[in-house]
Design a protein around this motif. Sequence first.
Motif, mmCIF file in Angstrom:
data_model
loop_
_atom_site.group_PDB
_atom_site.id
_atom_site.type_symbol
_atom_site.label_atom_id
_atom_site.label_comp_id
_atom_site.label_asym_id
_atom_site.label_seq_id
_atom_site.Cartn_x
_atom_site.Cartn_y
_atom_site.Cartn_z
ATOM 1 N N VAL A 101 74.749 27.378 16.699
ATOM 2 C CA VAL A 101 74.047 26.369 15.634
ATOM 3 C C VAL A 101 74.007 26.790 14.037
ATOM 4 O O VAL A 101 73.257 27.706 14.052
ATOM 5 N N ASP A 102 74.651 26.197 13.489
ATOM 6 C CA ASP A 102 74.456 26.686 12.013
ATOM 7 C C ASP A 102 74.072 25.443 11.197
ATOM 8 O O ASP A 102 74.290 24.271 11.565
ATOM 9 N N PHE A 103 73.535 25.916 9.667
ATOM 10 C CA PHE A 103 73.454 25.031 8.930
ATOM 11 C C PHE A 103 73.891 25.355 7.472
ATOM 12 O O PHE A 103 73.744 26.522 7.130
ATOM 13 N N VAL A 104 74.335 24.334 6.960
ATOM 14 C CA VAL A 104 75.059 24.603 5.588
ATOM 15 C C VAL A 104 74.214 23.752 4.409
ATOM 16 O O VAL A 104 74.160 22.590 4.751
ATOM 17 N N GLY A 105 73.968 24.146 3.187
ATOM 18 C CA GLY A 105 73.283 23.493 2.317
ATOM 19 C C GLY A 105 71.873 23.120 2.405
ATOM 20 O O GLY A 105 71.450 22.487 1.612
ATOM 21 N N GLU A 140 65.949 13.516 12.655
ATOM 22 C CA GLU A 140 64.778 14.176 12.570
ATOM 23 C C GLU A 140 65.077 15.285 10.972
ATOM 24 O O GLU A 140 64.116 15.229 10.385
ATOM 25 N N LEU A 141 66.011 15.604 10.942
ATOM 26 C CA LEU A 141 66.547 16.291 9.667
ATOM 27 C C LEU A 141 66.554 15.473 8.319
ATOM 28 O O LEU A 141 65.878 15.765 7.280
ATOM 29 N N LYS A 142 66.716 14.131 8.396
ATOM 30 C CA LYS A 142 66.853 13.195 7.476
ATOM 31 C C LYS A 142 65.392 12.782 7.427
ATOM 32 O O LYS A 142 65.052 12.754 6.029
ATOM 33 N N ALA A 153 69.387 12.344 0.775
ATOM 34 C CA ALA A 153 69.855 13.455 1.627
ATOM 35 C C ALA A 153 70.934 12.991 2.721
ATOM 36 O O ALA A 153 70.637 12.060 3.455
ATOM 37 N N GLN A 154 72.188 13.670 2.951
ATOM 38 C CA GLN A 154 72.825 13.200 3.821
ATOM 39 C C GLN A 154 73.099 14.468 5.023
ATOM 40 O O GLN A 154 73.243 15.509 4.465
ATOM 41 N N VAL A 155 73.470 13.988 6.198
ATOM 42 C CA VAL A 155 73.535 15.420 7.341
ATOM 43 C C VAL A 155 74.767 14.841 8.005
ATOM 44 O O VAL A 155 74.707 13.604 8.726
ATOM 45 N N ILE A 156 75.755 15.677 7.848
ATOM 46 C CA ILE A 156 76.984 15.343 8.647
ATOM 47 C C ILE A 156 77.215 16.587 9.656
ATOM 48 O O ILE A 156 77.088 17.938 9.385
ATOM 49 N N ASN A 168 80.971 24.939 18.609
ATOM 50 C CA ASN A 168 80.211 25.411 17.609
ATOM 51 C C ASN A 168 79.541 24.174 16.965
ATOM 52 O O ASN A 168 80.250 23.040 16.707
ATOM 53 N N LEU A 169 78.202 23.992 16.569
ATOM 54 C CA LEU A 169 77.735 22.924 16.119
ATOM 55 C C LEU A 169 77.272 23.329 14.341
ATOM 56 O O LEU A 169 76.578 24.201 14.251
ATOM 57 N N THR A 170 77.676 22.469 13.622
ATOM 58 C CA THR A 170 77.323 22.916 12.277
ATOM 59 C C THR A 170 76.779 21.673 11.434
ATOM 60 O O THR A 170 77.517 20.723 11.404
ATOM 61 N N PHE A 171 75.695 21.695 11.076
ATOM 62 C CA PHE A 171 74.718 20.496 10.430
ATOM 63 C C PHE A 171 75.189 20.972 8.763
ATOM 64 O O PHE A 171 74.725 21.851 8.237
ATOM 65 N N THR A 172 75.947 20.177 8.097
ATOM 66 C CA THR A 172 76.218 20.338 6.811
ATOM 67 C C THR A 172 75.216 19.225 6.018
ATOM 68 O O THR A 172 75.125 18.080 6.240
ATOM 69 N N VAL A 173 74.503 19.580 5.219
ATOM 70 C CA VAL A 173 73.552 18.908 4.524
ATOM 71 C C VAL A 173 73.823 18.674 2.821
ATOM 72 O O VAL A 173 74.113 19.716 2.289
ATOM 73 N N ILE A 174 73.844 17.520 2.596
ATOM 74 C CA ILE A 174 73.995 17.396 1.276
ATOM 75 C C ILE A 174 72.770 16.890 0.604
ATOM 76 O O ILE A 174 72.201 15.816 0.983
#
Length: 800
Positions: A101-105, A140-142, A153-156, A168-174
């Motif tokens: 599980v990873d997070f970007v941005g 929940e992130l939003k 904020a956007q979560v993809i 693999n799960l990647t949560f990309t946050v703008i």
Amino acid sequence: MNPFKTASALAALFISTACFPAWAADPFTVRDIRLEGLQRVEPGTVFARLGIKAGDTYSDDRGSAAIRSLFELGLFKDVRIDVNGSVLVVIVEERPSIADVDFVGTKEFDKAALQKALRSVGLAEGQPYDKALVDRAEQELKRQYVGRSLYSAQVITTVTPLERNRVNLTFTVIEGESARIKEVRVVGNQAFGESTLLDLFDQDSGGWLSWYTKSNQYSRSKLDGDLETLRSFYITRGYLEFRIDSTQVAISPDRETLTLTVNITEGQKFAVAGVKLAGNYLGREDEFKSLVAIRPGQPYNGEDVSATTKAFTDYFGTFGYAFARVKAEPEIDRDNNRVTLVLRAEPSRRAYVRRLNIGGNARTRDEVIRREFRQYEGAWYDGNKIKLSRDRVDRLGFFTDVNVETTEVPGSPDLIDLAVNVTEKPTGSLQLGAGYSSTDKVSLSFGITQENVFGTGNYLGLQVNTSSYNRTISLTATDPYFTPSGISRTFNVFHNTTRPYYEADGNYKLASDGGSVRFGLPLGELDTVYLGIGVERYSFTPGTNGAYTLVDGSYVYTGTPQAYLDYFQCTGTAPSVVCASKNMVGIPATIGWARDDRDSALVPTKGRLQSANLEVGVGSELRYLKSTYQYQQYFALSKQYTLAINGQLGYAKALGGTAYPIFKNFYAGGLGSIRGFEQNSLGPTDAVTGGALGGTRKAIFNMEFSTPFPGAGNDRSLRLYTFVDAGNVFAERTASMTDAQWKAQNRLRASAGVGISWISPLGPLRLAYAVPLVYQKLDEANGIAADRTQRFQFQIGTSF
């Protein structure tokens, strides 16, 4: 139960029921069970939940129940049961497992904290992939970003398939830009102007320092705090029935700005007609009446009411009544706008403290906190001791927040547990100091300290000064609980090299080495007595580039201050100067006392600090007495303004018919004493070299008025202050000193100025710009040198 899993199980059951005619079987005895499709799930897990084993009678109802039970595991996205003769074939399709599980941005949040939060709800490495759980994680992130004013904020979520049925799960946050508060309005106010009310708020439409204070970033928790401040403002001024009707947050279409509107009803202003006691006061009504802070005839003040009920509750606590309840019931006379307050008390039952639970201390050891507690496990509950314990833990300086909560023990009405929750802060600090003058240019000093070494509560500090004229290295170690009774022990070793302030490197040098040990004996909860002994060695090297010169009919040595030559009994001419007392050894014995009841060691707003110290040279050729006293007092004028005063006195003299050691003199000037003058430059100076000699007496007074920094709102970490300093150091009059020189030396010096106080990541930073008000000008006719002034100074890690 997971609703997604339940829905999947019901869907599977529906399909199986719908297809019943295709695979319906008459009941039979199961001879064997075969599993197909397993990859990572253990067969034992399936057999344990199947509910059917070899030898059992199989029926369609039992098959449906088995499918439903396997779906509830959440490990499979498809489950089927086939019948092959008397063999039951269970066919499953496993859900993919999460490999990473990873997070970007995510700039606003720490990745490790987010991963920990998702792990607590089952979204972690090695767990089955659940689309419903991932969708909830996105929401929940939003929500968390909305809480930080990042409405756009956007979560993809990206799901990347891997070999062996993994993903693999990647949560990309703008994140976008934070929504800024465009306007704050208060509607319904009549008694007070809107600007007056808005000054109470920590949130506002921003100023030129909003990039630092972030006061124009909307936060619900900050808004709640502002509303509570607004409510307190009204109820302390007699508005008993004040209420906040609603708060509205209007977001602009582009989600970049918002408007806050607070709708209030002030109500009428009431005065206190009287105070009555009702209920059970343990036969101590007179004692409780002395605690009443409510004053009849004055406007109703909610803070006085709260203070009174708290004082009552705390006083009940001193007798062991941990569950005492005190309620203020108003009897309102609306015709005359007066209110009578009935304080109704119910002490309930006495209680013991069963257990003390400590949390939040990832670094600090439990014993460091426990040894500060005066409320012991197994003893009667005592509210005063609990408050004292909380304050003692807070004064350690290791925590930004200390909370003590009381919880009842289920099934034991006379027992309670105390939960001590602390929030740790970094206890290491880097201290820097600097000053600038046209002669000395930039002078620097620094220190490294750790107040909580390895979480033991011990102190370790290294101080270094690398200037050309005063070089120092000092190492200090303190064990605050050298004995279980709280006696502290401090070791100190040092090496100093002192040169004249404004002479070439070839001139005189005074070197000192030594060490000491000091013990602190606590007397009560606020007072400490210190006893210490040390050994010091002084080595004097006269200058090599000076000469004896005829001045006013006598010869003086122009390379080294005459006072040093006289003390060390030096004769001869450079470079062949001989000193009879070139090396000296001293044994200083010290006794001291300190009392500190300030509300904070870092940013005090009220309370006082007092300390006294006496140093006596014993058992050596250095026989002297040196005493100091310091007094600090802080006054909280309001939430925004603080007044502080500081006074220092010093007195020293020689003993046993010897000369007083000149290197033990007091010094003044600069930060920590009288700003606007160069560090340690005030007082007597050498007539030829101009070097500061210090004196045997010292008197210093400081006064500071601290206010909010313009544009920073009510942020207490950044403050503006104005100050006035006065004082000097003094020495005995010498035979060669004229009346004019004597008066000039003993005249008080004074300065005033402004400064900035900032709690920086490196520690408390103080900048000061001072203008000397009373100072000595050059008087060549009387042989009086001018004071050395220094208008701009800064230091990290100091007070006053």
